[in-house]
Write an enzyme that holds these catalytic residues in place. Sequence first.
Site, mmCIF file in Angstrom:
data_model
loop_
_atom_site.group_PDB
_atom_site.id
_atom_site.type_symbol
_atom_site.label_atom_id
_atom_site.label_comp_id
_atom_site.label_asym_id
_atom_site.label_seq_id
_atom_site.Cartn_x
_atom_site.Cartn_y
_atom_site.Cartn_z
ATOM 1 N N TYR A 435 0.828 -1.200 0.000
ATOM 2 C CA TYR A 435 0.000 0.000 0.000
ATOM 3 C C TYR A 435 0.864 1.252 0.000
ATOM 4 O O TYR A 435 0.532 2.256 -0.623
ATOM 5 C CB TYR A 435 -0.916 -0.019 1.239
ATOM 6 C CG TYR A 435 -1.829 1.187 1.327
ATOM 7 C CD1 TYR A 435 -2.924 1.318 0.469
ATOM 8 C CD2 TYR A 435 -1.595 2.190 2.269
ATOM 9 C CE1 TYR A 435 -3.751 2.417 0.546
ATOM 10 C CE2 TYR A 435 -2.419 3.293 2.351
ATOM 11 C CZ TYR A 435 -3.504 3.403 1.488
ATOM 12 O OH TYR A 435 -4.319 4.506 1.575
ATOM 13 N N GLU A 436 1.969 1.163 0.708
ATOM 14 C CA GLU A 436 2.892 2.285 0.767
ATOM 15 C C GLU A 436 3.392 2.677 -0.628
ATOM 16 O O GLU A 436 3.434 3.855 -0.997
ATOM 17 C CB GLU A 436 4.069 1.906 1.666
ATOM 18 C CG GLU A 436 5.001 3.058 1.994
ATOM 19 C CD GLU A 436 6.116 2.585 2.904
ATOM 20 O OE1 GLU A 436 6.598 3.384 3.718
ATOM 21 O OE2 GLU A 436 6.522 1.398 2.796
ATOM 22 N N HIS A 437 3.744 1.698 -1.454
ATOM 23 C CA HIS A 437 4.190 1.959 -2.817
ATOM 24 C C HIS A 437 3.053 2.507 -3.665
ATOM 25 O O HIS A 437 3.263 3.386 -4.503
ATOM 26 C CB HIS A 437 4.725 0.673 -3.455
ATOM 27 C CG HIS A 437 6.110 0.312 -2.992
ATOM 28 N ND1 HIS A 437 6.368 -0.365 -1.837
ATOM 29 C CD2 HIS A 437 7.332 0.556 -3.567
ATOM 30 C CE1 HIS A 437 7.661 -0.547 -1.688
ATOM 31 N NE2 HIS A 437 8.285 0.001 -2.740
#
Length: 518
Positions: A435-437
């Site tokens: 999700y961070e990416h």
Amino acid sequence: MAMLYAHVIGNFLFSSFPVHAMEDEALVVKCPQNCQNRTVKWYHTQTNQLIPAEEGGRIHSSGRFLWFLPTSKEDSGNYTCVTHYSNYTKQSTVSVMVYLHKQGICFPSQIRYPNDTGTLTSGRIVCPTIDNYEKATIVKWYKDCKPLQGPREKYSMGERYLFIKRPQKTDEGHYTCYFTCIHSGNVYNVSATRPFIVKEEVSSPIPPQIQYPADNAVIQVEFGICGALLGIGKQNIAVVTWEVNGIKFSYFASYREYYGESILTIEEVKEEDLLSNFTCIALNEIDHVMLTVTLQLKVPCKGDNHSTYTTIGILVLLSIIALLLILYQFFRIDIVLLCQQICKPYKTQDDGKIYDAYVIYPKNRTNEANFVEYFVHQILPDVLENKHGYKLCIYGRDMLPGEDAANALEMRIQKSRRLIIILTPQLIQCEEIGYEHQIALYSVLIQNNIKVILLEMETIGNYAGLQESLRYIIKQQGTIKWKEKHKECPHASNSKFWKLVRYHMPLRHKPSQLNHAV
């Protein structure tokens, strides 16, 4: 006009040919032998009487030449020139026939000179025998015993020829040139006649055109070039030459099939040259043209030295600029970093951002220590934060207990001026991107409100296994590669790796009162 006869008797070589002349005109007879550096004697053939070499007599010899000044009917007869060689004597007999002037007949048929093949039929009639006389000047031309008449632009005269512009059948006939010569201070008359025949076809369909120089031009050079178009195809006559005060310099001319050029070279310009008229003449079978130029000494301008210095100054300035551009390409990163350090070490800006960069890296799912996590939590903060004053946001280190992870990630990415993404082969092994990416790539590619810095910590290869969005960013801006040699001194901020990272980082900011740490 003359038939030459030759035969050998003993050690004598005999030859004879006839010469025809008009009464009361000057006549010069040339011994046909090659008499260079040899004594030539002339005799009356019938009486074997030596003809004196002293000037002043009506008939006298002058080396190879026999003069009649002027001719008389009694001069008709044979004359012999004798030249002695090492083992034989060569003599030639000239049969002279002098004709009386008769009413209505300007020249006997025997006195006509033959066609000058290749020039007469093209409109240029050369006056016969004129080259044999000293200081000869054409006085008048006659056609069929009548003074030459016609439009002024139809005929033009040179020193030794008559030029007929666009000759036609009506121009055919016998042309007689009357000229004078000066010998021992006395002036004598001479006439010579030859036929003129017009060709059915003319090889050059256009008249000559002088290309340069311009008429009445003033040339400020030490030599002149006269260039002219002479027509199309090989021509019987094609001449480009210079005249200086009426004296021809045709030996400077050079010709090609379609173009002629004559170069007049003056090794040293003298005062009399500035008062002279230089005439360029171009002629072919159709027409002839001429123009006149004068010379002027080229005086150096007072501003020449100034112009020279200006030109040199401009060249030096351009060289310095080129050198600076080359140096800037080699040391661009060092120059930018130096300027940032000296000119604006800090900048206060209310852009709503808190962090200079948000760091995204692959999380280690095992308890084993690895270099990537050591780099992110130890080396990266030490160099960028401790040594250069940047503020980083690192997942795990800068998260508060109890925060919602998704909201916290999104908020911190939005509050950062750069994204630092650590690239390792582990990204290829992940079945789906975290999700961070996703949040980071959305901000970079869709919202376009944040710049990304890609650090390739381990060699990945051709990037084929990476997500398409990452491959696109790599193609656009490339990556900063960490190499094994950097591990020897990983905290050296002056290494090429760290200089590139700092080059892509934003200007260091001093937090404003409105920006508070989260």
